[in-house]
Design an enzyme around this catalytic site. Structure first.
Site, PDB file in Angstrom:
ATOM      1  N   LYS A   1       0.727  -1.148  -0.010  1.00 30.35           N
ATOM      2  CA  LYS A   1       0.029  -0.091  -0.016  1.00 30.35           C
ATOM      3  C   LYS A   1       0.851   1.373   0.118  1.00 30.35           C
ATOM      4  O   LYS A   1       0.425   2.274  -0.649  1.00 30.35           O
ATOM      5  CB  LYS A   1      -1.181   0.001   1.143  1.00 30.35           C
ATOM      6  CG  LYS A   1      -0.210   0.061   2.704  1.00 30.35           C
ATOM      7  CD  LYS A   1      -1.405   0.095   3.680  1.00 30.35           C
ATOM      8  CE  LYS A   1      -0.882   0.002   5.153  1.00 30.35           C
ATOM      9  NZ  LYS A   1       0.057   1.156   5.280  1.00 30.35           N
ATOM     10  N   THR A   2       2.149   1.227   0.679  1.00 29.55           N
ATOM     11  CA  THR A   2       2.750   2.419   0.863  1.00 29.55           C
ATOM     12  C   THR A   2       3.529   2.797  -0.662  1.00 29.55           C
ATOM     13  O   THR A   2       3.375   3.897  -1.100  1.00 29.55           O
ATOM     14  CB  THR A   2       3.942   2.366   1.643  1.00 29.55           C
ATOM     15  OG1 THR A   2       3.469   1.841   2.950  1.00 29.55           O
ATOM     16  CG2 THR A   2       4.809   3.507   1.926  1.00 29.55           C
TER      17      THR A   2
ATOM     18  N   ASP B   1      -3.659   7.250   4.725  1.00 30.03           N
ATOM     19  CA  ASP B   1      -3.097   6.016   5.196  1.00 30.03           C
ATOM     20  C   ASP B   1      -3.763   5.515   6.255  1.00 30.03           C
ATOM     21  O   ASP B   1      -4.173   6.364   7.308  1.00 30.03           O
ATOM     22  CB  ASP B   1      -1.720   5.886   5.257  1.00 30.03           C
ATOM     23  CG  ASP B   1      -0.879   4.605   5.084  1.00 30.03           C
ATOM     24  OD1 ASP B   1      -1.673   3.570   4.774  1.00 30.03           O
ATOM     25  OD2 ASP B   1       0.372   4.390   5.576  1.00 30.03           O
ATOM     26  N   GLU B   2      -3.940   4.063   6.437  1.00 30.76           N
ATOM     27  CA  GLU B   2      -4.636   3.528   7.578  1.00 30.76           C
ATOM     28  C   GLU B   2      -5.945   4.163   7.791  1.00 30.76           C
ATOM     29  O   GLU B   2      -6.100   4.470   9.265  1.00 30.76           O
ATOM     30  CB  GLU B   2      -3.442   3.513   8.817  1.00 30.76           C
ATOM     31  CG  GLU B   2      -2.128   3.091   8.631  1.00 30.76           C
ATOM     32  CD  GLU B   2      -1.995   1.448   8.446  1.00 30.76           C
ATOM     33  OE1 GLU B   2      -3.169   0.949   8.599  1.00 30.76           O
ATOM     34  OE2 GLU B   2      -1.061   0.965   8.542  1.00 30.76           O
TER      35      GLU B   2
ATOM     36  N   GLN C   1      -7.323  -5.083   9.921  1.00 32.06           N
ATOM     37  CA  GLN C   1      -6.593  -4.719  10.838  1.00 32.06           C
ATOM     38  C   GLN C   1      -6.811  -3.535  11.695  1.00 32.06           C
ATOM     39  O   GLN C   1      -5.899  -2.567  11.988  1.00 32.06           O
ATOM     40  CB  GLN C   1      -5.145  -4.245   9.947  1.00 32.06           C
ATOM     41  CG  GLN C   1      -4.604  -5.389   9.428  1.00 32.06           C
ATOM     42  CD  GLN C   1      -3.060  -5.198   8.476  1.00 32.06           C
ATOM     43  OE1 GLN C   1      -2.016  -4.910   9.282  1.00 32.06           O
ATOM     44  NE2 GLN C   1      -3.250  -4.823   7.204  1.00 32.06           N
TER      45      GLN C   1
ATOM     46  N   ARG D   1       2.459 -10.479  10.437  1.00 31.07           N
ATOM     47  CA  ARG D   1       4.054 -10.044  10.630  1.00 31.07           C
ATOM     48  C   ARG D   1       5.099 -10.863  10.298  1.00 31.07           C
ATOM     49  O   ARG D   1       5.969 -10.638   9.981  1.00 31.07           O
ATOM     50  CB  ARG D   1       4.255  -9.593  12.020  1.00 31.07           C
ATOM     51  CG  ARG D   1       3.402  -8.476  12.796  1.00 31.07           C
ATOM     52  CD  ARG D   1       3.076  -7.269  12.089  1.00 31.07           C
ATOM     53  NE  ARG D   1       1.719  -7.637  11.066  1.00 31.07           N
ATOM     54  CZ  ARG D   1       1.309  -6.819  10.118  1.00 31.07           C
ATOM     55  NH1 ARG D   1       2.239  -5.803   9.669  1.00 31.07           N
ATOM     56  NH2 ARG D   1       0.211  -6.908   9.542  1.00 31.07           N
TER      57      ARG D   1
END
Length: 659
Positions: free
Chosen positions: A29-30, A213-214, A244, A592
């Protein structure tokens, strides 16, 4: 845009209306955000100065700026805004301070400053948990974008009503001090933008395109800020993952993702489902777990990575045995794979679980870094010294004055400070300047006036001496002359405790570069850099952290401990009906892991001197059995693992004897 997969490519090219990118864990996504910024600029769709990318942490903003700098050469990105929501709110208030009833140079109260004021506004003798509860309720109201009047109207209990009344008095005191707190950095801009059309239009002209973002972690006030700036056209890209969303306890509202579709009927949704991080076993397990949660927009992560080893499930006697197994496995894998310590991470539900792990790692001499311990810059004596330094460098810093004048304690109470703030405001000057005025001091009680005058003299002398001292020398001087060292000695239970706190001030002194003649201006610049220093860099160490703190990170080898009912899912979450969020928390922990994953649980624990039986987490039964390797389920494989570890132990002893 070379190398983008089709959904990523589509997300970058969509610039004409509102867009929600549902980005699964490890889906890049970044990179999409960075490429979209580059595309907006290169295509001429929007100049850099009218683009704002909003992240949730300063670290994320820093990393994104670095990636944009590598992607966009020359001065094409000049004027681009990449910052947190709170940094954007601060920029707004610095420009529009008059609309908010603030003067230039207003102060920002940190959590300690806020707690001190709220404690003073509560009845004398209020217990710390009452202060914390009141502060949390006020913070929750602000995160919902409520003014004191609206909070009072919305109160549904006696506690909420009492907190709303304190909120009103607290805001009046902040106004007297020409200050805001952290939550006001969002609430006040929202309040002003929603109330004034001219401000809305001006800021929509200033920020033509928003990237957030997020987005699943936004609270109500942040979502309203997004809408106020984006306006009806909705020129924005929101990137988030409903799977998330793990911060409801601090005000995040995952339903904001659903609200986007209601508030912007033209909203386009693009899903990023290809994972570039995890082995397929890890992904299949994560997908199976999270499928038990309801979904408005279901997605299934997939990867072209190898299957990898099965997820190990360990049953341990207790937390000490669990910690020993984890530490021994890390030592073995690090040696067998020649892996650096930084490839390993141990995750837990609560920070209290770290104690047994730290002990076990220390015994094996495995270096580790605990994320979420008391950060150096957050230690009380360090914050006290920093307040003095800030005030020496900048007499207009009212927040620094308020902390420094009471550190150490002197005959200056909250009533005196409120009176001093009122007199300073009436005279149109900062509190430190007012404290030097004879006319002001005469209006204070004699003992308080003498204490304030004595404090001002110390500050003036230190400010004068700052011209000839290095910053490190100045830290040592102020620690002595301010009375901080004497107060620390009096407060410490023993000499060892005093020496530990004194050593923290010595370490602060060592942080500053040398150089004679460092004046207040240069010192202020060094302090600005210091406040953003990433001293928490773990380097080549095993990382220990809560699952909440792990979001956005990835590690080759991940251990999740304490996977028991009552801990994960947590009893409090079960009582409050928040099992979906607990499941998302484990999902975050699982994803993770890039290569291998261990999940462990204990059979018993000790509470209040009594042994308590524990049950494995119900979430373990939601993981696909084919992807798991439980202790005892495959005797041949267990025997092979024991043989490998025994050989590694003998090899280590042989190497020790031969050295």
């Amino acid at each position: 845009m070379h190398g983008l997969n089709p959904p990523q490519h589509a997300a970058v090219l969509h610039t004409d209306g509102p867009l929600l990118v549902l980005a699964g864990a490890g889906s890049g996504k970044t990179r999409v955000i960075v490429e979209k910024i580059a595309h907006l600029i290169a295509s001429g769709r929007m100049p850099a100065k009218r683009i704002a990318a909003i992240t949730f942490t300063n670290k994320s903003a820093k990393e994104m700026r670095e990636r944009v700098a590598k992607r966009i050469k020359g001065d094409a990105a000049d004027g681009l805004t990449i910052c947190t929501f709170h940094a954007l709110g601060l920029k707004f208030l610095q420009i529009e301070h008059a609309h908010a009833g603030l003067r230039r140079g207003f102060s920002i109260f940190d959590s300690d400053d806020s707690a001190a004021q709220i404690k003073d506004l509560l009845p004398a003798g209020s217990k710390p948990d009452v202060v914390d509860d009141t502060r949390n309720l006020i913070s929750r109201a602000k995160n919902a974008g409520l003014s004191p009047e609206q909070a009072l109207e919305a109160a549904r209990s006696t506690r909420e009503t009492e907190a709303a009344l304190v909120y009103a008095r607290y805001q009046a005191r902040l106004a007297t001090f020409n200050a805001v707190d952290f939550d006001d950095l969002i609430r006040l801009p929202v309040q002003l933008l929603e109330a004034h059309e001219d401000l809305r239009l001006a800021w929509r002209e200033r920020i033509g395109y928003l990237l957030v973002d997020e987005c699943q972690d936004t609270n109500d006030a942040q979502y309203r800020l997004l809408k106020a700036i984006a306006g009806p056209k909705g020129l924005f890209t929101c990137v988030g993952d409903d799977d998330q969303s793990i911060y409801a306890w601090r005000g995040a509202n995952p339903d904001n993702l659903l609200s986007l579709g209601v508030d912007y009927p033209a909203l386009q949704i693009i899903k990023l489902e290809q994972n570039y991080r995890c082995s397929n076993r890890v992904l299949r397990s994560a997908n199976a777990l999270i499928a038990h949660n309801p979904h408005e927009h279901p997605k299934t992560l997939w990867s072209d990575q190898a299957d990898g080893e099965r997820i190990r499930i360990w049953e341990c006697r207790d937390s000490a045995h669990e910690a020993e197994k984890v530490a021994a496995e890390i030592a073995f894998v690090a040696s067998a794979k020649q892996a650096p310590w930084s490839d390993f991470c141990i995750l837990f539900r609560g920070n209290h679980q770290s104690r047994a792990l730290e002990k076990a790692l220390q015994l094996l001499r495995v270096p580790y870094h605990l994320t979420g311990g008391t950060a150096f810059l957050e230690r009380g004596e360090v914050k006290d010294a920093l307040a003095w330094l800030r005030l020496i460098a900048n007499p207009d810093d009212d927040a620094a004055f308020l902390r420094a004048v009471t550190s150490p304690k002197r005959e200056v109470g909250a009533t005196t400070l409120a009176k001093l703030a009122e007199l300073a405001q009436h005279g149109g000057m900062p509190m430190a300047r007012a404290a030097e005025q004879i006319g002001v001091l005469k209006q204070l009680a004699p003992r308080a006036a003498n204490a304030v005058d004595g404090f001002s003299t110390i500050v003036k002398n230190l400010r004068r001496d700052a011209q000839r001292l290095t910053p490190a020398e100045l830290v040592r001087e102020l620690a002595q002359r301010s009375g901080l060292l004497n107060a620390m000695r009096a407060e410490s239970k023993d000499e060892a405790g005093f020496q530990r706190r004194k050593a923290n001030l010595e370490e602060l002194a060592d942080w500053f570069d040398g150089g004679k003649g460092a004046g207040p201006g240069e010192l202020a610049a060094q302090l600005a850099l210091l406040s953003h220093a990433d001293k928490g860099d773990a380097g080549n160490q095993v990382r220990l952290m809560s699952m909440h703190a792990s979001k956005g990170l990835e590690f080759r080898y991940v251990f999740i401990v304490g996977v028991e009912d009552g801990n994960l899912p947590h009893d409090a979450s079960l009582d409050e009906g928040r099992i979906d969020e607990e499941r998302r928390l484990l999902y975050v922990g699982i994803t993770r892991a890039k290569e291998r994953l261990w999940l462990s649980h204990s059979k018993e624990t000790q509470r209040w001197g009594e042994k308590i039986r524990l049950k494995p987490s119900r979430f373990l039964d939601e993981l696909p059995a084919a992807e798991l390797q439980r202790d005892g389920a495959d005797p041949a494989l267990d025997a092979e693992h024991k043989k490998e570890r025994a050989k590694a132990g003998f090899d280590a002893i042989r190497a020790l004897l031969e050295s």
